[in-house]
Design a protein around this motif. Sequence first.
Motif, short mmCIF file in Angstrom:
data_model
loop_
_atom_site.label_atom_id
_atom_site.label_comp_id
_atom_site.label_asym_id
_atom_site.label_seq_id
_atom_site.Cartn_x
_atom_site.Cartn_y
_atom_site.Cartn_z
N SER A 148 0.81 -1.22 0.00
CA SER A 148 0.00 0.00 0.00
C SER A 148 0.84 1.28 0.00
O SER A 148 0.37 2.34 -0.42
N ARG A 155 1.65 7.64 -8.25
CA ARG A 155 0.38 8.34 -7.98
C ARG A 155 0.01 9.23 -9.16
O ARG A 155 0.83 9.51 -10.02
N ARG A 156 -1.19 9.70 -9.14
CA ARG A 156 -1.66 10.59 -10.21
C ARG A 156 -1.31 12.03 -9.83
O ARG A 156 -2.17 12.84 -9.51
N GLN A 157 -0.03 12.30 -9.88
CA GLN A 157 0.50 13.60 -9.46
C GLN A 157 1.50 14.10 -10.50
O GLN A 157 2.13 13.30 -11.20
N ARG A 195 -1.41 17.02 -6.98
CA ARG A 195 -2.32 15.90 -7.23
C ARG A 195 -3.44 16.35 -8.15
O ARG A 195 -4.07 17.40 -7.93
N TYR A 227 3.83 13.84 -15.53
CA TYR A 227 3.57 12.90 -14.42
C TYR A 227 4.86 12.63 -13.66
O TYR A 227 5.92 12.45 -14.25
N CYS A 245 9.12 2.74 -9.99
CA CYS A 245 9.31 2.20 -8.64
C CYS A 245 10.53 1.30 -8.57
O CYS A 245 11.27 1.30 -7.57
N HIS A 278 -0.36 0.72 -7.11
CA HIS A 278 -0.72 2.06 -7.60
C HIS A 278 -2.22 2.27 -7.40
O HIS A 278 -3.04 1.77 -8.17
N TRP A 279 -2.56 2.97 -6.34
CA TRP A 279 -3.95 3.07 -5.89
C TRP A 279 -4.91 3.56 -6.97
O TRP A 279 -5.96 2.98 -7.19
N GLU A 280 -4.54 4.64 -7.63
CA GLU A 280 -5.47 5.25 -8.59
C GLU A 280 -5.52 4.49 -9.91
O GLU A 280 -6.32 4.81 -10.79
N ASN A 299 7.30 11.76 -2.17
CA ASN A 299 6.38 10.66 -1.87
C ASN A 299 5.59 10.87 -0.58
O ASN A 299 4.40 10.56 -0.53
N TYR A 300 6.26 11.37 0.47
CA TYR A 300 5.59 11.60 1.76
C TYR A 300 6.01 12.95 2.33
O TYR A 300 6.73 13.00 3.33
#
Length: 523
Positions: free
Chosen positions: A131, A136-138, A161, A180, A303, A419-421, A508-509
């Motif tokens: 997770s 991401r879609r950023q 985002r 992206y 990644c 990849h969540w999105e 990333n964070y």
Amino acid sequence: YTPEVLTKSLVKYTLREKLGADLEKVSADDILKLTVCEPAMGSAAFLNEAVNQLAEAYLVKKQSELNQRIEMKDYQHELQTVKMHIADHNVFGVDLNSIAVELAEVSLWLNSINGSNQVPWFGYQLFNGNSLIGARRQVYDEKQIKTKVKADKWFNFAPRRLAPESLARKKSDRANTEVYHFLLPDPDMANVTDRDAKALKPEKFETIKNWRKGFLSNLEAWEIETLQQFSDVIDELWSQHVQTLRADRARTEDQFKIWGQESKGQTTTTAAKDEIHATGIFNHDAPIATPYHRLKLVMDYWCALWFWPIEQADLLPDRATWMMELKLVLESEVYDFHQPEQSGFDFDARVVETQPALTGFEKPQHDLFGDDQLSLTVQEEKLSQVLTAKGELHLPSLYKQHPRLQLVKELADKFKFFHWELTFADIFADRGGFDVMLGNPPWLKVEWNEGGVLGDYNPEFLIKNFSATKLRERRKQEFEAKPVLENAWFTELEEAEGTQNFLNAYQNYPELKGIQTNLYKCF
């Protein structure tokens, strides 16, 4: 197992934020639309409790709205049917452990079956993945990419985002000047810093050092323009993927006849759903690249650069190769972005002005070396090795012809980039994400501890308190005697430092800048 007292209280007070203390914030039908996700679900203890409490809440609210009461003898059956509906439609989860995902499916199934022939099916709801590590879609703007001032470069800032609802549109809310984030390098990629590792493989680390210098060099205008073109293709591929995922989800979701609803119910057999899933977009071994597979491979590639094996340093792509392979995956076109060794070459002449070839092959419009016919012949020959007769990208051939992409696939399978999105593209497009996120993620510091892997082969490394000098001597002896131990040691090191670098990267964070990495905080 998670204690029931914890699951009940956490779910109760989490749902209260959405439902209200006395269900005053929602209608009964609203409850059936809520989406609940557990990002570190284990065996789905919190999801099961959410199913229980949402089903109870629905029946309480619906009886109140209709001013009717369910007979006691029928109540348990009606409750189980609502639980089955919610399990089939409303709950989602991810876990790094593949066995945990199977246990979650079984526990949700056992918790919600109602005695009929129908059972909930979770093929598009529960996933095995990491997770915390994925693309991401950023996006970053070209101003952040063009700057030659290191402190002002993109990777020192949080990317913007994009609005989730623009996912389904061929033209998202991404500006033409934006790129992206997963198309751009980062200084922490392939950045193992352990001194002992460097001493053991000095040549490999020198290769990585030289690679990083070139990969992170200032981007030329033509490169930025090309990445912007790739971003346009990505927008269109994502839009196509959303449509396909919506259709597949609709085909595999059952409509149960539940109390208070007019639907008579419509179900599909589990075998039919399994067939759709086996040949659908999430098919891991699919021979033909769908929009999902193209996007996933590009995101996995980005990644993978954070976790690149030291032993495979020679396979790290220079930036021209990186862009060439991106173009092949995204557009099914072969184009060499390397500068030919001749004077007076115009960099801008390398920009390819073609429409995205999403379902077929179109010849490149520009030649790098002056001989159009020869160049096109070579490129067509290369493409013929990875494309089907219909012009589709054939994934097994692609991996066979491109060892670097094969390694990317292996790293993605190993580290389970998520990849969540992309995986939940329709949920983000239609709802902006999940209504409720809950669970009890692991509280674990991410750090390199060689004692664990060394102790697996020789317990003395854990029992005895070796000095640093003695530890190096004993480690060297063990490596010489057991080459498999050295491989395991490097594998653990690459995973630990790769994870640290990814989670500590500001892009990333960004909320956790300056804080020691802890999985719980990242969740």
